[in-house]
Design an enzyme around this catalytic site. Structure first.
Site, PDB file in Angstrom:
ATOM      1  N   ASP A   1      -0.983  -5.749   0.759  1.00 46.50           N
ATOM      2  CA  ASP A   1      -2.260  -6.422   0.520  1.00 46.50           C
ATOM      3  C   ASP A   1      -2.244  -7.937   0.693  1.00 46.50           C
ATOM      4  O   ASP A   1      -3.086  -8.499   1.368  1.00 46.50           O
ATOM      5  CB  ASP A   1      -2.747  -6.097  -0.895  1.00 46.50           C
ATOM      6  CG  ASP A   1      -2.787  -4.607  -1.174  1.00 46.50           C
ATOM      7  OD1 ASP A   1      -2.593  -3.800  -0.241  1.00 46.50           O
ATOM      8  OD2 ASP A   1      -3.016  -4.229  -2.341  1.00 46.50           O
TER       9      ASP A   1
ATOM     10  N   GLU B   1       8.030  -1.297  -9.266  1.00 42.64           N
ATOM     11  CA  GLU B   1       7.169  -1.343  -8.082  1.00 42.64           C
ATOM     12  C   GLU B   1       7.855  -2.189  -6.992  1.00 42.64           C
ATOM     13  O   GLU B   1       7.848  -1.828  -5.823  1.00 42.64           O
ATOM     14  CB  GLU B   1       5.819  -1.950  -8.479  1.00 42.64           C
ATOM     15  CG  GLU B   1       4.757  -1.886  -7.403  1.00 42.64           C
ATOM     16  CD  GLU B   1       3.425  -2.466  -7.871  1.00 42.64           C
ATOM     17  OE1 GLU B   1       3.376  -3.046  -8.983  1.00 42.64           O
ATOM     18  OE2 GLU B   1       2.446  -2.331  -7.125  1.00 42.64           O
TER      19      GLU B   1
HETATM   20  C1  2M8 Z   1      -1.362  -1.715  -4.041  1.00 39.70           C
HETATM   21  O1  2M8 Z   1      -2.724  -1.779  -3.664  1.00 39.70           O
HETATM   22  C2  2M8 Z   1      -3.815  -1.543  -4.590  1.00 39.70           C
HETATM   23  C3  2M8 Z   1      -5.109  -1.550  -3.748  1.00 39.70           C
HETATM   24  O2  2M8 Z   1      -5.069  -0.492  -2.836  1.00 39.70           O
HETATM   25  C4  2M8 Z   1      -3.927  -2.565  -5.698  1.00 39.70           C
HETATM   26  O3  2M8 Z   1      -3.252  -3.602  -5.658  1.00 39.70           O
HETATM   27  O4  2M8 Z   1      -4.698  -2.316  -6.636  1.00 39.70           O
HETATM   28  C5  2M8 Z   1      -0.539  -1.791  -2.731  1.00 39.70           C
HETATM   29  O5  2M8 Z   1       0.810  -2.049  -3.008  1.00 39.70           O
HETATM   30  C6  2M8 Z   1      -0.699  -0.506  -1.942  1.00 39.70           C
HETATM   31  O6  2M8 Z   1       0.142  -0.491  -0.830  1.00 39.70           O
HETATM   32  C7  2M8 Z   1      -0.406   0.719  -2.815  1.00 39.70           C
HETATM   33  O7  2M8 Z   1      -0.709   1.886  -2.104  1.00 39.70           O
HETATM   34  C8  2M8 Z   1      -1.212   0.682  -4.130  1.00 39.70           C
HETATM   35  C9  2M8 Z   1      -0.780   1.779  -5.103  1.00 39.70           C
HETATM   36  O8  2M8 Z   1       0.616   1.764  -5.259  1.00 39.70           O
HETATM   37  O9  2M8 Z   1      -1.054  -0.565  -4.785  1.00 39.70           O
END
Ligand code: 2M8
Length: 431
Positions: free
Chosen positions: A168, A395
């Site tokens: 992101d 994470e």
């Molecule tokens: C993160 O993205 C989400 C939005 O989609 C967020 O920050 O709320 C990113 O690391 C993405 O790649 C990942 O799929 C998601 C859930 O782990 O988190």
């Protein structure tokens, strides 16, 4: 590799986040079902419980839009503490009745996950029946991108939101943050109430994300209308590499169920040529991204540029040169920092701006393995396992200290460690 304790801990993380039909990426930070998370997670489940792996995938596919797109989030209607909630994504006739989703996609790891999960099924009849059942939705999921996300005669795929890239707040997208876009509606972030603000995207990043969500939703998700005026339109080197690998794996499934290739060899060749010509940056020995709106390459080197190794878009010699060069730039770091420390936008704690991620390591390790670079693949797999063994299933990880950052009990870190332990690099895959 003998790691029974680690394997059990990884399994406990997955079981702790398991809601039966899908697995939360992490307990509080990400309560819904995410597209590429579930693909990675299914690869892990396949080693523990094959039917559970197939359910993970089928829950995601049940949210597929009728135009073929698999959304990036399938919302759990019982959960309200995630931003943005479903109210930000205006409804559309191509969304399936009764399934609440976002209106963008994510890197298509799913077809590769279906291939790998299928390969874990020892009964060829069951494997074939499952692949046959999933073939058509998967074909549509892969074909969606060339059909709806290409522009100007190129076969490369354009993403329309940084969330589609999965990385992101990568510094590659700073040009969009610098544009200073704001949404018209106020919003309240939840992420910074759960993990440290300094580990997450900035407020300016979120203003840009929400502005783009409003633009995309207002377009009614008609890409023929939206792409020509999309404020954010990029060829992402990692996304495109993942799509290519998905197409290759889908063709393997097609072959196994007695169908012609879903994506023709000519189309694959044209894609490969376009990728290598448009995105290669010789001075960095890395692929870069391309800003389609401005018509210029994005002058930022990141780990996303190694995605071609996973995609099989380079040969072993080029892959080795890419990794060697990246490693030299990252001297003193755990591999693979998502951004090399000598890049302007590097931040060792902030999300996709420097930390090490298990999924990126897994993609590159499996790519090196497929190219026959077994020692390099093994070294990366082992350093990834060592990082998780010391710091836990986070994470992401600080590239200098190895400390765990972001959300804890993170599902894809657990799932992909299970895969690396149970299907060691260079090991024989179960037929
Ligand atoms: C993160 O993205 C989400 C939005 O989609 C967020 O920050 O709320 C990113 O690391 C993405 O790649 C990942 O799929 C998601 C859930 O782990 O988190």
């Amino acid at each position: 590799m003998n790691n029974p304790g680690l394997l059990q801990q990884a399994e406990a993380v997955l079981r702790g986040n398991d809601l039966g039909h899908y697995t939360k990426p992490s307990p509080r930070l990400y309560p819904h079902q995410w597209n590429w998370d579930s693909a990675f997670i299914a690869i892990g489940w396949a080693h523990l419980d094959w039917s559970r792996a197939t359910r993970e995938i089928e829950t995601l596919l049940a949210a597929q839009w009728t135009d073929g797109m698999v959304p990036h989030i399938r919302y759990n209607p019982a959960v309200t503490d995630y931003h943005p909630g479903p109210d930000w994504w205006r409804d559309t006739p191509v969304r399936r009745e009764g399934v609440i989703t976002s209106g963008i996609s994510q890197p298509p790891v799913l077809p590769t996950a279906v291939y790998l999960v299928g390969m874990r099924q020892p009964d060829p009849g069951r494997r074939r029946a499952w692949w046959e059942r999933l073939y058509e939705p998967l074909r549509q999921a892969v074909a969606y991108f060339p059909q709806h996300r290409t522009t100007g005669g190129s076969s490369l795929i354009a993403v329309i939101h940084p969330w589609e890239s999965g990385l992101d707040n990568s510094p590659r997208w700073d040009f969009a943050t610098r544009a200073g876009w704001h949404p018209t509606r106020p919003y309240r972030r939840v992420d910074t109430t759960i993990v440290e603000r300094a580990h997450r995207p900035t407020q300016a990043d979120y203003d840009m994300y929400m502005y783009l969500v409003e633009q995309i939703a207002a377009s009614g998700y008609d890409m023929a209308v939206y792409l020509p005026r999309a404020p954010f339109l990029v060829y992402d080197a990692l996304f495109n590499a993942i799509w290519y690998r998905a197409a290759v794996d889908l063709n393997r499934i097609a072959d196994a169920v007695g169908r012609p290739p879903a994506i023709s060899p000519d189309a694959l060749r044209a894609f490969r040529d376009a990728y290598r010509t448009a995105l290669w940056h010789e001075p960095s020995r890395l692929f870069r991204d391309f800003d389609v709106r401005a018509g210029v390459p994005i002058p930022v080197d990141t780990g996303a540029g190694l995605g071609a190794i996973y995609g099989g878009l380079v040969d072993a010699e080029q892959a080795r040169a890419m990794v060697d060069h990246y490693r030299r730039r990252c001297a003193g770091c755990r591999m693979i920092p998502s951004v090399p420390p000598d890049e302007g936008g590097f931040d060792p704690e902030r999300y996709w701006r420097g930390p090490v991620w298990v999924n990126l390591n897994w993609l590159v390790a499996r790519g090196l393995e497929a190219l026959g670079l077994r020692a390099e693949a093994q070294a990366l797999a082992e350093s990834t396992i060592a990082l998780v063994r010391t710091a836990g299933f986070h994470e992401y990880y600080h590239p200098h200290t190895g400390a765990g950052l972001g959300g804890a009990d993170f599902s894809w870190s657990a799932a992909l460690v299970i895969d690396l332990l149970r299907r060691p690099v260079g090991g024989v895959e179960a037929e």
